[in-house]
Design a protein around this motif. Structure first.
Motif, PDB file in Angstrom:
ATOM      1  N   ALA A  92       0.748  -1.512   2.028  1.00  0.00           N
ATOM      2  CA  ALA A  92       0.486  -2.731   1.259  1.00  0.00           C
ATOM      3  C   ALA A  92       1.076  -3.918   2.026  1.00  0.00           C
ATOM      4  N   LEU A  93       0.656  -5.124   1.656  1.00  0.00           N
ATOM      5  CA  LEU A  93       1.133  -6.300   2.396  1.00  0.00           C
ATOM      6  C   LEU A  93       2.657  -6.461   2.279  1.00  0.00           C
ATOM      7  N   GLY A  94       3.191  -6.305   1.074  1.00  0.00           N
ATOM      8  CA  GLY A  94       4.644  -6.444   0.886  1.00  0.00           C
ATOM      9  C   GLY A  94       5.400  -5.375   1.667  1.00  0.00           C
ATOM     10  N   GLU A  95       4.827  -4.187   1.687  1.00  0.00           N
ATOM     11  CA  GLU A  95       5.438  -3.079   2.432  1.00  0.00           C
ATOM     12  C   GLU A  95       5.471  -3.420   3.927  1.00  0.00           C
ATOM     13  N   ALA A  96       4.381  -4.014   4.414  1.00  0.00           N
ATOM     14  CA  ALA A  96       4.316  -4.400   5.831  1.00  0.00           C
ATOM     15  C   ALA A  96       5.377  -5.467   6.134  1.00  0.00           C
ATOM     16  N   TYR A  97       5.515  -6.442   5.248  1.00  0.00           N
ATOM     17  CA  TYR A  97       6.562  -7.466   5.417  1.00  0.00           C
ATOM     18  C   TYR A  97       7.940  -6.798   5.478  1.00  0.00           C
TER      19      TYR A  97
END
Ligand code: KG4
Ligand code: ZN
Length: 460
Positions: free
Chosen positions: A235-240
């Motif tokens: 997910a995007l937050g996970e990538a961040y």
């Protein structure tokens, strides 16, 4: 620090003697604000329990609670409780959408040194914070439990052992004070909190970007969402969060906000990173490739500087890597939005609207660039304030109110046995590849969460 926050920290310390120093210093946000009267959802009442078949055990001792909602023709307040991940949050929201009180205890400091959320520690921190957080939300609202019309809690998706802490607290309050208890679907609550802005009418497109999810959703009503696309991996937050860890940025504020701050000082075009799935014209996301590319660039930089694997890079390198990562991560979002806009334009009718929701929607650069893409395409954008993008109790209480309005015909004033089944996975949480809508039929149901969130009691 505000006086109210200081007082709350002191109370938390007194109430939670076992809380470790970092937890005591956890960020407590408490705010009181007014919002405009929302437009309520319309639609047929549906009352389907969606707790069975999840495989999650019920609580050992089923508490007793009143079923049904308060008289929905008069204003009533709902206490919402959220413990699905690493924020212990509670809020009291009036049925007209006025936020009466809210409090959040974040656990970033607890998990920072482990480089990710440790479920056991998260559960423990929720247990230590939950009573003080609920008390603070009620105190901010100048209400007691007697004044509250219903209690709501997130029961999935999320970390099961964490969900249980909030659900158990809600069930016990409902039982002790004879209040109805409503279950909430976490993703739906993120999407519906945007409707505190009373100009946001159904249907709308929602871009949900959080630590666990990255989805484009066509939200047609309460409990009625279609998944246009989702992430194939991270997910995007996970990538961040993972990028922040690679850059040794993990901090007390959490990975995403730390990376956003570092990116402010960097050159977004300094490092060449690949934009994911550039050639694919669908609404799915993928962030694993970008993450691996960043890992490669970090290694290259270390080698260039003659540093070892665990050594910190010079600050400017970190800033440039962070800014370049963020730039490409958001470009991927922009690409997907352009496809989604085209796909739903016919259904959207005269006033196509996008809601940007979920924890990463607190990111200022993402907000700015999504606003620009939306405006170029003639779409209106609604974004909740940052504190309502990250996990919070308001979204739980508010989604319960919206769901409750749809089921106001439910039985009232009957004593029933509540049995809560909190679950890490839901039907609506399935992988996008199996639940994706067909390309041309946006309106087809990929998942319906009415069943998940619209009704609240299991009679055993
Ligand atoms: O919605 P949320 O609070 O919890 C989940 O449902 O997952 O989202 C948390 C995610 C985390 O990955 C966090 O790093 C990210 O949202 N996040 C941010 C920012 N604030 C939170 N990412 C980038 N920039 C931010 N300002
Ligand atoms: Zn969330």
């Amino acid at each position: 620090m505000r006086r109210a926050t200081m007082l709350f920290l002191a109370a938390a310390r007194a109430l939670c003697p076992r809380v470790t120093q970092p937890t005591r210093r956890s960020i407590i946000r408490a705010a009181k604000s007014k919002v405009n009267k929302p437009r309520y959802a319309t639609g047929k009442a549906k009352a389907v329990f969606r707790g069975e078949g999840l495989g999650a055990p019920s609580y050992d001792s089923a508490p007793i609670a009143l079923s049904g909602l308060p008289d929905t023709t008069k204003p009533y307040a709902v206490l919402g409780i959220e413990t699905s991940c690493d924020d212990t949050a509670a809020a009291v929201v009036r049925s007209d959408g006025t936020i009466l009180g809210e409090a959040v205890a974040s656990q970033h400091e607890v998990h920072a040194k482990y480089g990710g959320i440790v479920p056991g520690l998260a559960k423990e921190a929720h247990e230590q914070a939950i009573d003080a957080v609920v008390d603070e939300a009620l105190k901010q609202a100048h209400l007691t439990m007697e004044d509250v019309g219903a209690v709501a809690a997130t029961v999935g998706p999320g970390l099961e052992i964490c969900l249980r802490v909030g659900a158990r607290k809600a069930a016990h309050l409902a039982s002790n004070y004879e209040k109805p208890f409503l279950h909430c679907h976490h993703l739906e609550a993120h999407c519906l909190v945007a409707r505190l802005d009373d100009s946001l009418a159904f249907p709308y497109l929602a871009l949900l970007v959080s630590g666990g999810h990255c989805q484009l959703l066509w939200v047609q009503g309460v409990g009625d969402c279609s998944v246009l696309g989702g992430t194939l991996d991270d997910a995007l937050g996970e990538a961040y969060d993972k990028a922040a860890r690679m850059l040794h940025l993990s901090s007390e504020t959490g990975g995403g906000p730390a990376l956003e701050q570092a990116a402010l000082r960097g050159n977004a075009t300094a490092i060449d990173l690949p934009v994911p799935m550039k050639k694919r014209k669908d609404c799915d996301f993928s962030y694993a490739g970008l993450k691996n590319a960043l890992r490669g660039k970090v290694a290259e930089k270390r080698e260039e500087r003659g540093l070892g694997d665990d050594d910190d890079l010079p600050d400017q390198d970190v800033y440039d890597l962070a800014a370049s990562f963020q730039n490409v991560a958001i470009e991927h979002v922009e690409d997907r939005l352009k496809v989604a806009f085209k796909r739903v334009i016919n259904e959207a009718g005269a006033s196509p609207t996008l809601a940007l929701v979920g924890g990463v929607a607190a990111n200022a650069e993402l907000r700015r660039r999504v606003a620009s893409v939306a405006s170029q395409a003639g779409w209106r954008l609604v974004v909740p304030p940052p504190r309502l993008c990250t996990d919070n109790g308001v979204m739980v209480a508010w989604s319960a109110i919206l769901c409750g309005n749809q089921i106001s015909g439910a039985p009232r004033h009957r004593r029933e046995v509540v049995s809560v089944a909190a679950s890490a996975r839901w039907r609506g949480d399935s992988t996008p590849s199996t639940r994706r809508c067909s390309r041309d039929r946006v309106g087809s149901m990929a998942w319906r969460c009415t069943e998940v969130s619209a009704i609240f009691l299991r009679i055993t």
